[in-house]
Design a protein around this motif. Structure first.
Motif, PDB file in Angstrom:
ATOM      1  N   ARG A 388     -17.594 -62.052 -17.861  1.00 52.07           N
ATOM      2  CA  ARG A 388     -18.430 -62.676 -16.834  1.00 52.07           C
ATOM      3  C   ARG A 388     -18.701 -64.136 -17.161  1.00 52.07           C
ATOM      4  O   ARG A 388     -18.661 -65.001 -16.287  1.00 52.07           O
ATOM      5  CB  ARG A 388     -19.764 -61.925 -16.696  1.00 52.07           C
ATOM      6  CG  ARG A 388     -20.689 -62.493 -15.616  1.00 52.07           C
ATOM      7  CD  ARG A 388     -22.047 -61.821 -15.632  1.00 52.07           C
ATOM      8  NE  ARG A 388     -22.752 -62.058 -16.873  1.00 52.07           N
ATOM      9  CZ  ARG A 388     -23.426 -63.182 -17.163  1.00 52.07           C
ATOM     10  NH1 ARG A 388     -23.469 -64.170 -16.279  1.00 52.07           N
ATOM     11  NH2 ARG A 388     -24.038 -63.314 -18.312  1.00 52.07           N
ATOM     12  N   ARG A 389     -18.953 -64.416 -18.426  1.00 47.93           N
ATOM     13  CA  ARG A 389     -19.358 -65.769 -18.827  1.00 47.93           C
ATOM     14  C   ARG A 389     -18.252 -66.799 -18.634  1.00 47.93           C
ATOM     15  O   ARG A 389     -18.525 -67.983 -18.434  1.00 47.93           O
ATOM     16  CB  ARG A 389     -19.816 -65.763 -20.289  1.00 47.93           C
ATOM     17  CG  ARG A 389     -21.052 -64.936 -20.527  1.00 47.93           C
ATOM     18  CD  ARG A 389     -21.314 -64.725 -22.006  1.00 47.93           C
ATOM     19  NE  ARG A 389     -21.707 -65.951 -22.691  1.00 47.93           N
ATOM     20  CZ  ARG A 389     -22.047 -66.000 -23.973  1.00 47.93           C
ATOM     21  NH1 ARG A 389     -22.020 -64.872 -24.702  1.00 47.93           N
ATOM     22  NH2 ARG A 389     -22.396 -67.132 -24.533  1.00 47.93           N
ATOM     23  N   PHE A 390     -16.991 -66.355 -18.717  1.00 42.33           N
ATOM     24  CA  PHE A 390     -15.878 -67.305 -18.631  1.00 42.33           C
ATOM     25  C   PHE A 390     -15.300 -67.429 -17.227  1.00 42.33           C
ATOM     26  O   PHE A 390     -14.236 -68.011 -17.040  1.00 42.33           O
ATOM     27  CB  PHE A 390     -14.766 -66.910 -19.601  1.00 42.33           C
ATOM     28  CG  PHE A 390     -15.167 -67.004 -21.052  1.00 42.33           C
ATOM     29  CD1 PHE A 390     -16.278 -67.717 -21.442  1.00 42.33           C
ATOM     30  CD2 PHE A 390     -14.425 -66.359 -22.027  1.00 42.33           C
ATOM     31  CE1 PHE A 390     -16.655 -67.804 -22.773  1.00 42.33           C
ATOM     32  CE2 PHE A 390     -14.786 -66.429 -23.363  1.00 42.33           C
ATOM     33  CZ  PHE A 390     -15.914 -67.152 -23.738  1.00 42.33           C
ATOM     34  N   LYS A 391     -15.985 -66.872 -16.246  1.00 38.90           N
ATOM     35  CA  LYS A 391     -15.524 -67.034 -14.874  1.00 38.90           C
ATOM     36  C   LYS A 391     -15.902 -68.425 -14.379  1.00 38.90           C
ATOM     37  O   LYS A 391     -17.071 -68.798 -14.378  1.00 38.90           O
ATOM     38  CB  LYS A 391     -16.151 -65.968 -13.967  1.00 38.90           C
ATOM     39  CG  LYS A 391     -15.503 -64.603 -14.092  1.00 38.90           C
ATOM     40  CD  LYS A 391     -16.086 -63.629 -13.088  1.00 38.90           C
ATOM     41  CE  LYS A 391     -15.388 -62.271 -13.154  1.00 38.90           C
ATOM     42  NZ  LYS A 391     -15.949 -61.314 -12.178  1.00 38.90           N
ATOM     43  N   GLN A 392     -14.899 -69.194 -13.978  1.00 36.33           N
ATOM     44  CA  GLN A 392     -15.139 -70.542 -13.471  1.00 36.33           C
ATOM     45  C   GLN A 392     -14.455 -70.702 -12.109  1.00 36.33           C
ATOM     46  O   GLN A 392     -13.360 -70.191 -11.901  1.00 36.33           O
ATOM     47  CB  GLN A 392     -14.570 -71.590 -14.442  1.00 36.33           C
ATOM     48  CG  GLN A 392     -15.309 -71.681 -15.764  1.00 36.33           C
ATOM     49  CD  GLN A 392     -14.690 -72.716 -16.686  1.00 36.33           C
ATOM     50  OE1 GLN A 392     -13.542 -72.582 -17.075  1.00 36.33           O
ATOM     51  NE2 GLN A 392     -15.456 -73.751 -17.018  1.00 36.33           N
ATOM     52  N   THR A 393     -15.130 -71.395 -11.215  1.00 36.35           N
ATOM     53  CA  THR A 393     -14.499 -71.679  -9.940  1.00 36.35           C
ATOM     54  C   THR A 393     -13.303 -72.596 -10.155  1.00 36.35           C
ATOM     55  O   THR A 393     -13.301 -73.424 -11.070  1.00 36.35           O
ATOM     56  CB  THR A 393     -15.492 -72.370  -8.992  1.00 36.35           C
ATOM     57  OG1 THR A 393     -15.993 -73.552  -9.621  1.00 36.35           O
ATOM     58  CG2 THR A 393     -16.635 -71.436  -8.656  1.00 36.35           C
ATOM     59  N   LYS A 394     -12.281 -72.435  -9.329  1.00 41.17           N
ATOM     60  CA  LYS A 394     -11.047 -73.192  -9.526  1.00 41.17           C
ATOM     61  C   LYS A 394     -11.278 -74.683  -9.333  1.00 41.17           C
ATOM     62  O   LYS A 394     -10.684 -75.512 -10.021  1.00 41.17           O
ATOM     63  CB  LYS A 394      -9.972 -72.683  -8.562  1.00 41.17           C
ATOM     64  CG  LYS A 394      -8.592 -73.211  -8.871  1.00 41.17           C
ATOM     65  CD  LYS A 394      -7.537 -72.547  -7.997  1.00 41.17           C
ATOM     66  CE  LYS A 394      -6.149 -73.054  -8.361  1.00 41.17           C
ATOM     67  NZ  LYS A 394      -5.097 -72.423  -7.523  1.00 41.17           N
ATOM     68  N   LYS A 395     -12.126 -75.046  -8.408  1.00 39.85           N
ATOM     69  CA  LYS A 395     -12.405 -76.443  -8.120  1.00 39.85           C
ATOM     70  C   LYS A 395     -13.789 -76.819  -8.635  1.00 39.85           C
ATOM     71  O   LYS A 395     -14.786 -76.201  -8.285  1.00 39.85           O
ATOM     72  CB  LYS A 395     -12.334 -76.712  -6.611  1.00 39.85           C
ATOM     73  CG  LYS A 395     -10.983 -76.388  -5.978  1.00 39.85           C
ATOM     74  CD  LYS A 395      -9.879 -77.320  -6.489  1.00 39.85           C
ATOM     75  CE  LYS A 395      -8.570 -77.053  -5.787  1.00 39.85           C
ATOM     76  NZ  LYS A 395      -7.484 -77.924  -6.293  1.00 39.85           N
TER      77      LYS A 395
END
Length: 533
Positions: A388-395
């Motif tokens: 969960r912590r490493f989920k980043q939006t692409k932009k």
């Protein structure tokens, strides 16, 4: 009578110092040799090996297979205790930098003594051997050693290895495995076993300094990290044989990660840049890799050929794991500081990709078996909530999202130290182990723990940066990463990039048209045109 000039005397003195230091370095790569308390263990050393380690036929065959200057005779030597025709025996493959091997040493010696004391009359003698894989790595490769320590037992006259587990390494289990009989344990034997389990253990904190030691300076941190990186290139990358396609990709990703995440002023870049420019060549063979490391060794390490006292704890040859953790932490801060500097393959800069790169490196190239198994199992089960912590939006990911990898690695390292302390603590009456206290202590960072006893992650992150990242203004230095070209990824990548470009051009055209119309309305240029008509 010969006369000696001052210059000749200086040369002789320097030569003697060089030979002496070299012998000391060689001794530092053995755990049992020349240790008067470890005489129950036979440390394998080539210059002491009996002539039956190899036969004339094997030498001739080896010479035919590897003729000329590339022939290394010692690589075709087979230690006698790995061949048939020997009595029951136990062999430990180890590396002196491996913390588990260091802690296991006392137990290995004690169990060897206990087996000798309890061996029934008429039973064949049982020998305990040790092979340093840092020195004789080809022997370890030939015997499929994939982690340290690796323990095997052989029955009388047999050359078939039987794997022994470190946690079940007792005199009785060994006797059953190698087919000998022991007398019942005596009080002395029980005391020996208790001593074997009660190692003098001091957990290593994140900086590499134990609780009764001094923290390293930033210069020392970087020096230890560089030593561990070059040591890994020499001993770990090819420890399991030639690189297959998967391991080649893992190593290439690891070098790319170091290339963009390490501080631009770090001297290690001289080697990393050369590795990237010759990546296909260095991955062909161990000799090519060693040639590349030797080429840069004097520049990178200079006179510093040993890990710091705080990292090695005074144990000769130790410090590799500590330095490697330092490199990991430097990378984790570099992800925060350097992610904006990467052009090209931006998908390789995400925290999830970085974490996966680290996980794959540990899985494929870190030879401490129990350490590797813990790390990979923890990661694959989303340990410390990283999925969960490493989920980043692409932009445009939120700025704080880049902090998560450094904080996650800090949590993992603290957990590793706590587990190590518990693993090597057997005295239940001694109370809690002081070194289990997580890092950093309040004496180093008073603001890191708030009034309720909880971690203040902002202060922790600030402290991590002060320890693992250079101070002052850094040269930003943009870097370019090439995209990974696979059939599926390229197709999808091209499609999405085409759509993005078309949308961008369409939007740009609308903006230009709107601005042009607005300008005409303001200036009244369209009316002038109508009047002229």
């Amino acid at each position: 009578m010969a006369t000696w000039t001052p210059l000749a005397l200086v040369v002789l003195l320097l030569a003697a110092v060089h030979v002496s230091s070299r012998e000391a370095d060689d001794r530092s790569r053995f755990l049992y040799a020349e240790d008067p308390t470890a005489t129950a263990v036979l440390e394998y050393q080539l210059h002491n090996a009996p002539s039956r380690d190899y036969t004339g036929d094997e030498q001739e065959a080896a010479a035919r297979n590897q003729p000329g200057s590339d022939y290394h005779e010692e690589r075709y030597i087979k230690p006698y205790f790995l061949q048939p025709g020997n009595g029951p025996r136990v062999v430990q493959y180890y590396s002196p930098w491996c913390g588990h091997c260091q802690y296991f040493k006392q137990k290995y010696v004690s169990v060897a003594k206990e087996v000798g004391l309890r061996l029934r009359e008429g039973e064949p003698e049982v020998n305990f051997h040790a092979v340093s894989c840092s020195v004789y790595h080809w022997i370890c490769m030939q015997n499929n050693v994939n982690g340290f320590p690796t323990l095997v037992g052989f029955k009388d006259q047999s050359n078939i290895p039987n794997r022994l587990k470190e946690k079940d390494f007792t005199a009785d289990n060994i006797a059953e495995t190698i087919g000998v009989h022991l007398n019942a344990p005596t009080a002395r034997g029980s005391q020996s076993q208790a001593a074997a389990n009660g190692d003098d253990f001091r957990a290593i904190d994140i900086l590499g300094a134990s609780r009764d030691g001094l923290a390293r300076t930033r210069e020392t941190v970087y020096r230890d990290a560089a030593l561990s990186f070059t040591h890994a290139l020499r001993t770990d990358i090819f420890s399991r044989g030639p690189l297959d396609d998967l391991r080649r990709e893992v190593f290439s990703d690891w070098v790319d990660l170091l290339y963009w995440s390490l501080p631009p002023t770090y001297i290690l870049h001289t080697l990393i840049n050369d590795l990237r420019n010759n990546i296909d060549s260095v991955m062909v063979s161990e000799d090519n890799m060693n040639f590349m490391v030797d080429k840069h060794s004097d520049v990178i390490n200079g006179i510093h050929t040993k890990w710091s006292e705080q990292c090695s704890k005074g144990v000769a040859g130790a410090g590799y794991s500590c330095g490697l953790w330092s490199l990991f932490h430097i990378v984790s801060i570099g992800v925060i500081e350097r992610h904006r500097a990467v052009l090209g393959a931006r998908e390789q800069v995400s925290t999830s990709f970085v974490a996966t790169t680290l996980r794959n490196y540990v899985d494929n190239f870190f030879d401490c078996e129990s350490c590797r198994e813990y790390f990979v199992s923890m990661f694959d089960s989303c340990g410390f909530n990283h999925c969960r912590r490493f989920k980043q939006t692409k932009k445009l990911p939120p700025p704080q999202s880049w902090d998560e990898f450094a904080l996650w690695l800090w949590e993992v390292h603290n957990d590793v130290n706590t587990r190590l302390a518990r693993l090597h603590s057997t005295d239940s009456n001694s109370g809690p182990i002081a070194s289990q206290a997580p890092w950093p202590p309040t004496s180093e960072c008073a603001a890191c723990i708030d009034s309720t006893g909880k971690w203040d992650t902002d202060s922790v992150l600030s402290h991590l940066k002060s320890v693992y990242w250079p101070s002052g203004v850094q040269n930003f230095r943009f870097v370019v990463l090439k995209k990974k070209e696979t059939a599926v990824e390229v197709g999808h990548s091209f499609f999405y990039e085409l759509i993005e470009n078309l949308l961008f051009l369409g939007f740009a055209a609308l903006v230009v048209t709107w601005c042009s119309n607005r300008r005409r309305n303001v200036t009244g240029r369209h009316k002038k045109s109508e009047d002229n008509v």
